[in-house]
Design a protein around this motif. Structure first.
Motif, PDB file in Angstrom:
ATOM      1  N   VAL A   1      35.309  47.453  54.649  1.00 23.13           N
ATOM      2  CA  VAL A   1      35.603  46.348  55.577  1.00 23.13           C
ATOM      3  C   VAL A   1      37.105  46.016  55.506  1.00 23.13           C
ATOM      4  O   VAL A   1      37.751  45.786  56.532  1.00 23.13           O
ATOM      5  N   GLN A   2      37.628  46.034  54.297  1.00 21.58           N
ATOM      6  CA  GLN A   2      39.066  45.782  54.147  1.00 21.58           C
ATOM      7  C   GLN A   2      39.895  46.898  54.807  1.00 21.58           C
ATOM      8  O   GLN A   2      40.915  46.627  55.434  1.00 21.58           O
ATOM      9  N   ALA A   3      39.439  48.131  54.694  1.00 17.84           N
ATOM     10  CA  ALA A   3      40.152  49.242  55.341  1.00 17.84           C
ATOM     11  C   ALA A   3      40.177  49.029  56.853  1.00 17.84           C
ATOM     12  O   ALA A   3      41.169  49.327  57.524  1.00 17.84           O
TER      13      ALA A   3
ATOM     14  N   GLY B   1      43.824  37.365  56.810  1.00 19.80           N
ATOM     15  CA  GLY B   1      42.795  36.750  55.981  1.00 19.80           C
ATOM     16  C   GLY B   1      42.205  37.657  54.913  1.00 19.80           C
ATOM     17  O   GLY B   1      41.325  37.231  54.169  1.00 19.80           O
ATOM     18  N   TYR B   2      42.705  38.901  54.795  1.00 22.32           N
ATOM     19  CA  TYR B   2      41.998  39.791  53.870  1.00 22.32           C
ATOM     20  C   TYR B   2      42.032  39.343  52.403  1.00 22.32           C
ATOM     21  O   TYR B   2      41.094  39.636  51.650  1.00 22.32           O
ATOM     22  N   PRO B   3      43.050  38.570  51.979  1.00 25.31           N
ATOM     23  CA  PRO B   3      42.959  38.070  50.597  1.00 25.31           C
ATOM     24  C   PRO B   3      41.736  37.167  50.382  1.00 25.31           C
ATOM     25  O   PRO B   3      41.188  37.098  49.286  1.00 25.31           O
TER      26      PRO B   3
ATOM     27  N   SER C   1      38.827  37.564  51.907  1.00 25.76           N
ATOM     28  CA  SER C   1      37.709  38.485  51.784  1.00 25.76           C
ATOM     29  C   SER C   1      37.717  39.171  50.409  1.00 25.76           C
ATOM     30  O   SER C   1      36.666  39.400  49.808  1.00 25.76           O
ATOM     31  N   GLN C   2      38.909  39.452  49.904  1.00 25.42           N
ATOM     32  CA  GLN C   2      38.988  40.063  48.569  1.00 25.42           C
ATOM     33  C   GLN C   2      38.535  39.074  47.483  1.00 25.42           C
ATOM     34  O   GLN C   2      37.930  39.457  46.482  1.00 25.42           O
ATOM     35  N   ALA C   3      38.828  37.784  47.712  1.00 22.31           N
ATOM     36  CA  ALA C   3      38.350  36.765  46.763  1.00 22.31           C
ATOM     37  C   ALA C   3      36.821  36.723  46.799  1.00 22.31           C
ATOM     38  O   ALA C   3      36.163  36.508  45.776  1.00 22.31           O
TER      39      ALA C   3
ATOM     40  N   LEU D   1      37.090  40.466  34.755  1.00 24.98           N
ATOM     41  CA  LEU D   1      38.369  41.157  34.698  1.00 24.98           C
ATOM     42  C   LEU D   1      38.513  42.078  35.900  1.00 24.98           C
ATOM     43  O   LEU D   1      37.556  42.742  36.302  1.00 24.98           O
ATOM     44  N   ILE D   2      39.726  42.103  36.439  1.00 20.65           N
ATOM     45  CA  ILE D   2      39.972  42.906  37.640  1.00 20.65           C
ATOM     46  C   ILE D   2      41.062  43.934  37.320  1.00 20.65           C
ATOM     47  O   ILE D   2      42.261  43.603  37.315  1.00 20.65           O
ATOM     48  N   PRO D   3      40.668  45.172  37.020  1.00 18.25           N
ATOM     49  CA  PRO D   3      41.671  46.179  36.666  1.00 18.25           C
ATOM     50  C   PRO D   3      42.336  46.782  37.896  1.00 18.25           C
ATOM     51  O   PRO D   3      41.721  47.539  38.635  1.00 18.25           O
ATOM     52  N   VAL D   4      43.576  46.427  38.117  1.00 22.58           N
ATOM     53  CA  VAL D   4      44.282  46.871  39.328  1.00 22.58           C
ATOM     54  C   VAL D   4      45.726  47.234  39.010  1.00 22.58           C
ATOM     55  O   VAL D   4      46.211  46.980  37.910  1.00 22.58           O
ATOM     56  N   GLY D   5      46.395  47.782  39.993  1.00 18.75           N
ATOM     57  CA  GLY D   5      47.827  48.025  39.889  1.00 18.75           C
ATOM     58  C   GLY D   5      48.585  46.725  40.161  1.00 18.75           C
ATOM     59  O   GLY D   5      48.017  45.766  40.696  1.00 18.75           O
TER      60      GLY D   5
HETATM   61  N1  TRP Z   1      43.099  45.555  47.924  1.00 21.04           N
HETATM   62  C1  TRP Z   1      42.720  46.695  47.145  1.00 21.04           C
HETATM   63  C2  TRP Z   1      43.583  47.878  47.574  1.00 21.04           C
HETATM   64  O1  TRP Z   1      44.213  47.830  48.601  1.00 21.04           O
HETATM   65  C3  TRP Z   1      41.273  47.057  47.274  1.00 21.04           C
HETATM   66  C4  TRP Z   1      40.298  45.981  46.893  1.00 21.04           C
HETATM   67  C5  TRP Z   1      39.346  45.431  47.731  1.00 21.04           C
HETATM   68  C6  TRP Z   1      40.132  45.351  45.634  1.00 21.04           C
HETATM   69  N2  TRP Z   1      38.618  44.523  47.081  1.00 21.04           N
HETATM   70  C7  TRP Z   1      39.050  44.413  45.792  1.00 21.04           C
HETATM   71  C8  TRP Z   1      40.776  45.442  44.388  1.00 21.04           C
HETATM   72  C9  TRP Z   1      38.639  43.605  44.746  1.00 21.04           C
HETATM   73  C10 TRP Z   1      40.336  44.636  43.347  1.00 21.04           C
HETATM   74  C11 TRP Z   1      39.288  43.720  43.520  1.00 21.04           C
HETATM   75  O2  TRP Z   1      43.612  48.883  46.906  1.00 21.04           O
END
Ligand code: TRP
Length: 335
Positions: free
Chosen positions: A44-46, A135-137, A139-141, A151-155
Protein backbone atom coordinates in the motif's frame (compact mmCIF):
# COMPACT_ATOMS: atom_id res chain seq x y z
CA UNK A 1 9.43 -13.27 29.85
CA UNK A 2 7.92 -13.25 26.39
CA UNK A 3 10.02 -12.22 23.45
CA UNK A 4 9.98 -8.62 22.30
CA UNK A 5 8.34 -7.94 18.96
CA UNK A 6 10.17 -6.61 15.96
CA UNK A 7 8.17 -5.00 13.22
CA UNK A 8 9.71 -3.75 10.06
CA UNK A 9 8.73 -3.19 6.46
CA UNK A 10 9.95 -2.74 2.94
CA UNK A 11 8.28 -1.36 -0.18
CA UNK A 12 7.94 -3.81 -3.06
CA UNK A 13 9.39 -1.64 -5.81
CA UNK A 14 12.46 -3.67 -6.74
CA UNK A 15 14.74 -6.57 -5.89
CA UNK A 16 17.13 -6.67 -2.95
CA UNK A 17 20.66 -5.41 -3.60
CA UNK A 18 23.93 -5.39 -1.68
CA UNK A 19 22.92 -2.19 0.11
CA UNK A 20 20.04 -4.15 1.66
CA UNK A 21 22.01 -7.31 2.37
CA UNK A 22 24.84 -5.52 4.18
CA UNK A 23 22.45 -3.01 5.78
CA UNK A 24 19.19 -3.15 7.70
CA UNK A 25 17.66 -6.07 5.77
CA UNK A 26 20.66 -8.34 6.36
CA UNK A 27 20.33 -7.51 10.04
CA UNK A 28 16.76 -8.89 10.07
CA UNK A 29 18.19 -12.32 9.29
CA UNK A 30 20.10 -12.22 12.59
CA UNK A 31 17.35 -10.58 14.62
CA UNK A 32 14.73 -13.20 13.72
CA UNK A 33 16.54 -15.60 16.07
CA UNK A 34 15.96 -13.46 19.13
CA UNK A 35 12.67 -11.67 18.54
CA UNK A 36 9.13 -12.33 17.48
CA UNK A 37 9.60 -10.93 13.99
CA UNK A 38 7.12 -9.42 11.56
CA UNK A 39 8.26 -8.20 8.15
CA UNK A 40 5.75 -6.24 6.17
CA UNK A 41 5.72 -6.12 2.39
CA UNK A 42 4.45 -2.54 2.23
CA UNK A 43 2.51 -2.67 -1.02
CA UNK A 44 0.00 0.00 0.00
CA UNK A 45 2.89 2.32 0.79
CA UNK A 46 4.52 1.48 -2.56
CA UNK A 47 1.26 2.50 -4.24
CA UNK A 48 1.41 5.99 -2.68
CA UNK A 49 4.24 6.63 -5.14
CA UNK A 50 3.35 4.16 -7.85
CA UNK A 51 -0.44 4.12 -7.93
CA UNK A 52 -0.28 4.27 -11.70
CA UNK A 53 1.77 1.12 -11.94
CA UNK A 54 -0.01 -1.66 -10.06
CA UNK A 55 1.60 -4.38 -12.22
CA UNK A 56 5.05 -3.28 -11.06
CA UNK A 57 4.05 -3.37 -7.40
CA UNK A 58 2.38 -6.76 -7.75
CA UNK A 59 5.37 -8.26 -9.52
CA UNK A 60 7.69 -6.99 -6.83
CA UNK A 61 5.59 -8.39 -3.99
CA UNK A 62 6.63 -11.84 -5.27
CA UNK A 63 10.17 -10.83 -6.20
CA UNK A 64 10.80 -9.37 -2.78
CA UNK A 65 9.24 -12.24 -0.86
CA UNK A 66 11.46 -14.66 -2.77
CA UNK A 67 14.52 -12.46 -2.19
CA UNK A 68 13.82 -12.32 1.55
CA UNK A 69 13.49 -16.10 1.75
CA UNK A 70 16.65 -16.51 -0.31
CA UNK A 71 18.79 -14.33 1.99
CA UNK A 72 17.70 -16.46 4.93
CA UNK A 73 14.51 -15.05 6.39
CA UNK A 74 13.05 -18.21 7.84
CA UNK A 75 9.26 -18.48 7.78
CA UNK A 76 9.45 -20.67 10.89
CA UNK A 77 10.93 -17.74 12.76
CA UNK A 78 9.65 -14.63 11.01
CA UNK A 79 6.22 -13.73 9.67
CA UNK A 80 6.35 -12.09 6.27
CA UNK A 81 3.03 -10.37 5.63
CA UNK A 82 1.23 -8.24 3.09
CA UNK A 83 0.12 -4.76 4.12
CA UNK A 84 -2.86 -4.58 1.75
CA UNK A 85 -4.40 -7.71 3.29
CA UNK A 86 -4.63 -6.17 6.74
CA UNK A 87 -7.63 -3.87 6.59
CA UNK A 88 -7.05 -2.94 10.27
CA UNK A 89 -4.00 -0.95 9.18
CA UNK A 90 -6.13 1.13 6.85
CA UNK A 91 -8.66 1.77 9.61
CA UNK A 92 -6.01 2.81 12.09
CA UNK A 93 -4.57 5.16 9.48
CA UNK A 94 -7.89 6.99 9.29
CA UNK A 95 -8.14 7.34 13.07
CA UNK A 96 -4.54 8.51 13.48
CA UNK A 97 -4.87 11.07 10.70
CA UNK A 98 -6.76 13.34 13.13
CA UNK A 99 -3.74 13.43 15.39
CA UNK A 100 -1.27 14.81 12.87
CA UNK A 101 -1.14 18.26 11.38
CA UNK A 102 -0.37 18.75 7.72
CA UNK A 103 2.41 21.17 8.72
CA UNK A 104 4.05 18.44 10.81
CA UNK A 105 3.91 15.98 7.92
CA UNK A 106 5.56 18.50 5.64
CA UNK A 107 8.31 19.01 8.23
CA UNK A 108 9.13 15.29 8.39
CA UNK A 109 12.69 15.20 6.96
CA UNK A 110 12.13 11.98 4.99
CA UNK A 111 8.93 13.34 3.45
CA UNK A 112 10.67 16.66 2.79
CA UNK A 113 13.50 14.97 0.88
CA UNK A 114 11.06 12.90 -1.13
CA UNK A 115 8.99 15.98 -2.01
CA UNK A 116 12.16 17.74 -3.17
CA UNK A 117 12.94 14.74 -5.40
CA UNK A 118 9.43 14.84 -6.85
CA UNK A 119 9.75 18.55 -7.54
CA UNK A 120 12.98 18.05 -9.43
CA UNK A 121 11.38 15.24 -11.43
CA UNK A 122 7.96 16.71 -12.13
CA UNK A 123 8.43 20.43 -11.65
CA UNK A 124 5.57 21.91 -9.72
CA UNK A 125 4.94 20.33 -6.35
CA UNK A 126 1.14 20.56 -6.59
CA UNK A 127 1.17 18.27 -9.61
CA UNK A 128 2.86 15.35 -7.91
CA UNK A 129 2.34 15.44 -4.16
CA UNK A 130 -0.84 13.60 -3.29
CA UNK A 131 -2.76 13.41 -0.03
CA UNK A 132 -1.87 9.72 0.24
CA UNK A 133 1.80 10.40 -0.24
CA UNK A 134 2.08 13.21 2.35
CA UNK A 135 0.15 11.02 4.74
CA UNK A 136 2.25 7.89 4.42
CA UNK A 137 4.01 8.43 7.77
CA UNK A 138 0.55 8.10 9.37
CA UNK A 139 -0.01 4.82 7.58
CA UNK A 140 3.45 3.66 8.65
CA UNK A 141 2.56 4.51 12.26
CA UNK A 142 -0.48 2.27 11.76
CA UNK A 143 1.78 -0.56 10.50
CA UNK A 144 4.00 -0.28 13.53
CA UNK A 145 1.32 0.04 16.20
CA UNK A 146 -1.04 -2.52 14.65
CA UNK A 147 1.60 -5.18 15.21
CA UNK A 148 2.49 -3.81 18.63
CA UNK A 149 6.13 -3.46 17.61
CA UNK A 150 8.65 -2.87 20.42
CA UNK A 151 11.63 -2.41 18.15
CA UNK A 152 11.79 -1.24 14.56
CA UNK A 153 15.01 -2.30 12.81
CA UNK A 154 15.52 0.13 9.94
CA UNK A 155 18.10 2.20 8.13
CA UNK A 156 18.86 5.72 9.26
CA UNK A 157 16.65 7.32 6.60
CA UNK A 158 13.62 5.88 8.41
CA UNK A 159 14.26 7.50 11.79
CA UNK A 160 11.99 10.52 11.17
CA UNK A 161 9.13 8.12 10.40
CA UNK A 162 9.58 6.32 13.67
CA UNK A 163 9.79 9.59 15.55
CA UNK A 164 6.53 10.65 13.96
CA UNK A 165 4.96 7.34 14.96
CA UNK A 166 6.07 7.91 18.55
CA UNK A 167 4.41 11.33 18.53
CA UNK A 168 1.16 9.83 17.28
CA UNK A 169 1.28 7.17 19.97
CA UNK A 170 1.87 9.75 22.71
CA UNK A 171 -0.94 11.93 21.48
CA UNK A 172 -3.31 8.98 21.18
CA UNK A 173 -2.49 7.74 24.67
CA UNK A 174 -2.82 11.26 26.09
CA UNK A 175 -6.28 11.83 24.61
CA UNK A 176 -7.84 8.37 24.78
CA UNK A 177 -5.92 6.71 27.61
CA UNK A 178 -2.87 4.48 27.41
CA UNK A 179 -3.59 2.03 24.59
CA UNK A 180 -0.63 1.96 22.22
CA UNK A 181 3.00 1.01 22.64
CA UNK A 182 5.71 3.57 21.86
CA UNK A 183 8.25 1.87 19.59
CA UNK A 184 12.02 2.30 19.56
CA UNK A 185 14.15 2.28 16.42
CA UNK A 186 16.89 -0.32 16.19
CA UNK A 187 19.76 0.78 13.98
CA UNK A 188 22.28 -1.72 12.69
CA UNK A 189 25.89 -0.69 13.04
CA UNK A 190 26.59 -1.48 9.39
CA UNK A 191 27.93 1.44 7.42
CA UNK A 192 26.28 2.44 4.15
CA UNK A 193 27.27 0.39 1.14
CA UNK A 194 28.82 2.33 -1.72
CA UNK A 195 27.70 1.90 -5.31
CA UNK A 196 29.81 0.47 -8.13
CA UNK A 197 30.32 4.00 -9.39
CA UNK A 198 31.86 5.11 -6.10
CA UNK A 199 28.81 7.06 -4.91
CA UNK A 200 28.36 6.88 -1.15
CA UNK A 201 24.99 5.20 -1.47
CA UNK A 202 23.88 2.21 -3.45
CA UNK A 203 20.36 2.53 -4.76
CA UNK A 204 17.98 1.43 -7.44
CA UNK A 205 17.28 4.97 -8.59
CA UNK A 206 21.02 5.71 -8.73
CA UNK A 207 21.57 2.83 -11.17
CA UNK A 208 24.68 1.65 -9.32
CA UNK A 209 23.41 -1.42 -7.49
CA UNK A 210 24.43 -5.07 -7.55
CA UNK A 211 21.29 -7.13 -7.11
CA UNK A 212 21.34 -10.47 -5.41
CA UNK A 213 19.35 -11.68 -8.38
CA UNK A 214 21.94 -10.58 -10.96
CA UNK A 215 23.10 -13.47 -13.14
CA UNK A 216 26.71 -14.18 -14.10
CA UNK A 217 26.55 -12.13 -17.26
CA UNK A 218 25.19 -9.11 -15.40
CA UNK A 219 27.79 -9.43 -12.65
CA UNK A 220 30.54 -9.51 -15.26
CA UNK A 221 29.20 -6.44 -17.03
CA UNK A 222 28.78 -4.43 -13.83
CA UNK A 223 32.16 -5.28 -12.34
CA UNK A 224 33.97 -4.63 -15.59
CA UNK A 225 32.51 -1.11 -15.48
CA UNK A 226 33.31 -0.47 -11.81
CA UNK A 227 35.42 2.55 -10.90
CA UNK A 228 39.09 1.97 -10.04
CA UNK A 229 41.90 4.36 -9.00
CA UNK A 230 41.82 6.88 -11.88
CA UNK A 231 45.57 7.53 -11.62
CA UNK A 232 46.30 3.95 -12.69
CA UNK A 233 46.72 3.97 -16.45
CA UNK A 234 48.98 1.02 -17.25
CA UNK A 235 48.71 -2.49 -15.92
CA UNK A 236 51.83 -2.18 -13.78
CA UNK A 237 51.23 1.30 -12.36
CA UNK A 238 51.01 1.16 -8.57
CA UNK A 239 47.59 2.26 -7.28
CA UNK A 240 45.62 3.04 -4.15
CA UNK A 241 43.12 0.27 -3.32
CA UNK A 242 41.35 2.50 -0.82
CA UNK A 243 39.81 4.55 -3.63
CA UNK A 244 39.03 1.56 -5.85
CA UNK A 245 35.51 0.14 -5.95
CA UNK A 246 36.80 -3.24 -7.07
CA UNK A 247 38.90 -3.50 -3.92
CA UNK A 248 35.96 -2.23 -1.88
CA UNK A 249 33.89 -5.19 -3.09
CA UNK A 250 36.70 -7.71 -2.60
CA UNK A 251 36.66 -6.54 1.00
CA UNK A 252 32.87 -6.55 1.34
CA UNK A 253 32.47 -10.17 0.27
CA UNK A 254 35.38 -11.19 2.46
CA UNK A 255 37.78 -12.39 -0.21
CA UNK A 256 40.24 -14.69 1.62
CA UNK A 257 42.91 -13.46 -0.79
CA UNK A 258 42.39 -9.84 0.27
CA UNK A 259 45.89 -9.16 1.57
CA UNK A 260 47.43 -10.23 -1.73
CA UNK A 261 44.92 -8.16 -3.71
CA UNK A 262 45.88 -5.15 -1.63
CA UNK A 263 49.65 -5.54 -1.74
CA UNK A 264 49.79 -6.44 -5.43
CA UNK A 265 47.67 -3.41 -6.25
CA UNK A 266 49.89 -1.09 -4.24
CA UNK A 267 53.05 -2.53 -5.78
CA UNK A 268 51.78 -2.38 -9.35
CA UNK A 269 51.86 -6.16 -9.69
CA UNK A 270 48.18 -6.58 -10.52
CA UNK A 271 46.33 -5.12 -13.45
CA UNK A 272 42.76 -3.90 -13.01
CA UNK A 273 41.36 -6.34 -15.56
CA UNK A 274 42.84 -9.36 -13.74
CA UNK A 275 41.65 -7.94 -10.44
CA UNK A 276 38.12 -7.48 -11.80
CA UNK A 277 38.13 -11.02 -13.18
CA UNK A 278 39.02 -12.38 -9.76
CA UNK A 279 36.21 -10.35 -8.22
CA UNK A 280 33.73 -11.68 -10.78
CA UNK A 281 34.63 -15.28 -9.91
CA UNK A 282 34.45 -14.65 -6.17
CA UNK A 283 31.24 -12.65 -6.44
CA UNK A 284 29.60 -15.52 -8.33
CA UNK A 285 30.74 -17.92 -5.62
CA UNK A 286 29.35 -15.57 -2.99
CA UNK A 287 26.00 -15.44 -4.80
CA UNK A 288 25.77 -19.18 -5.45
CA UNK A 289 23.83 -20.13 -2.31
CA UNK A 290 21.46 -17.26 -2.81
CA UNK A 291 20.85 -18.19 -6.44
CA UNK A 292 20.10 -21.81 -5.51
CA UNK A 293 17.54 -20.83 -2.90
CA UNK A 294 16.03 -18.29 -5.20
CA UNK A 295 15.63 -20.84 -7.92
CA UNK A 296 13.98 -23.25 -5.49
CA UNK A 297 11.34 -20.68 -4.57
CA UNK A 298 10.88 -19.62 -8.21
CA UNK A 299 9.99 -23.23 -8.90
CA UNK A 300 7.75 -23.50 -5.83
CA UNK A 301 5.56 -20.42 -6.11
CA UNK A 302 2.70 -22.13 -4.25
CA UNK A 303 4.95 -22.48 -1.23
CA UNK A 304 5.84 -18.79 -1.41
CA UNK A 305 2.19 -17.88 -1.55
CA UNK A 306 1.47 -20.07 1.44
CA UNK A 307 4.30 -18.50 3.45
CA UNK A 308 2.95 -15.04 2.72
CA UNK A 309 -0.60 -16.13 3.51
CA UNK A 310 0.35 -17.68 6.83
CA UNK A 311 2.49 -14.70 7.83
CA UNK A 312 -0.42 -12.42 6.98
CA UNK A 313 -2.80 -14.51 9.09
CA UNK A 314 -0.53 -14.14 12.12
CA UNK A 315 -0.17 -10.41 11.56
CA UNK A 316 -3.91 -10.03 11.16
CA UNK A 317 -4.54 -11.59 14.58
CA UNK A 318 -2.37 -8.99 16.26
CA UNK A 319 -3.76 -6.12 14.20
CA UNK A 320 -7.31 -7.08 14.97
CA UNK A 321 -6.54 -7.13 18.68
CA UNK A 322 -4.97 -3.66 18.46
CA UNK A 323 -7.93 -2.32 16.51
CA UNK A 324 -10.40 -3.48 19.16
CA UNK A 325 -8.39 -1.77 21.87
CA UNK A 326 -8.21 1.41 19.78
CA UNK A 327 -11.94 1.42 19.05
CA UNK A 328 -12.74 0.85 22.67
CA UNK A 329 -10.47 3.72 23.73
CA UNK A 330 -12.02 5.98 21.09
CA UNK A 331 -15.54 4.99 22.16
CA UNK A 332 -16.49 3.70 18.74
CA UNK A 333 -17.01 0.08 19.74
CA UNK A 334 -20.78 -0.06 19.32
CA UNK A 335 -21.49 -3.68 18.54
N1 TRP B 1 9.11 3.13 4.75
C1 TRP B 1 9.84 1.91 4.64
C2 TRP B 1 10.71 1.98 3.39
O1 TRP B 1 10.51 2.83 2.56
C3 TRP B 1 8.96 0.69 4.56
C4 TRP B 1 8.03 0.49 5.73
C5 TRP B 1 6.65 0.43 5.65
C6 TRP B 1 8.37 0.29 7.09
N2 TRP B 1 6.13 0.21 6.86
C7 TRP B 1 7.12 0.13 7.79
C8 TRP B 1 9.56 0.26 7.82
C9 TRP B 1 7.08 -0.07 9.16
C10 TRP B 1 9.51 0.05 9.19
C11 TRP B 1 8.28 -0.10 9.86
O2 TRP B 1 11.58 1.17 3.20
Amino acid sequence: MSKKTILTGIRPTGNLHFGHLFGAVGNWVLLQNDYETFIEIADVQALTDHFEDPEMVQKNVWELTIDLLAIGIDPKKAHIFLQSSISEIAELTVFYSNLVTIARLYRNPTVKTEIAQKKSLFGQEGESVTYGFVGYPVSQAADITALDGDLIPVGEDQLPLIEQCREIVRKFNHIYGVTLKEPEPLLSSNPRIKGLDGQTKMGKSLGNAIYLKDDEEMIQKKIMNAITDPSKIKKDDPANPEICMVYYYHKLIDNPNLKTVCSECKEGKRGCVACKKELITRMNEFLEKFREKRQYYEEHKEEVKQILEEGTKEAKKKASDTLSRVKQAMKINYF
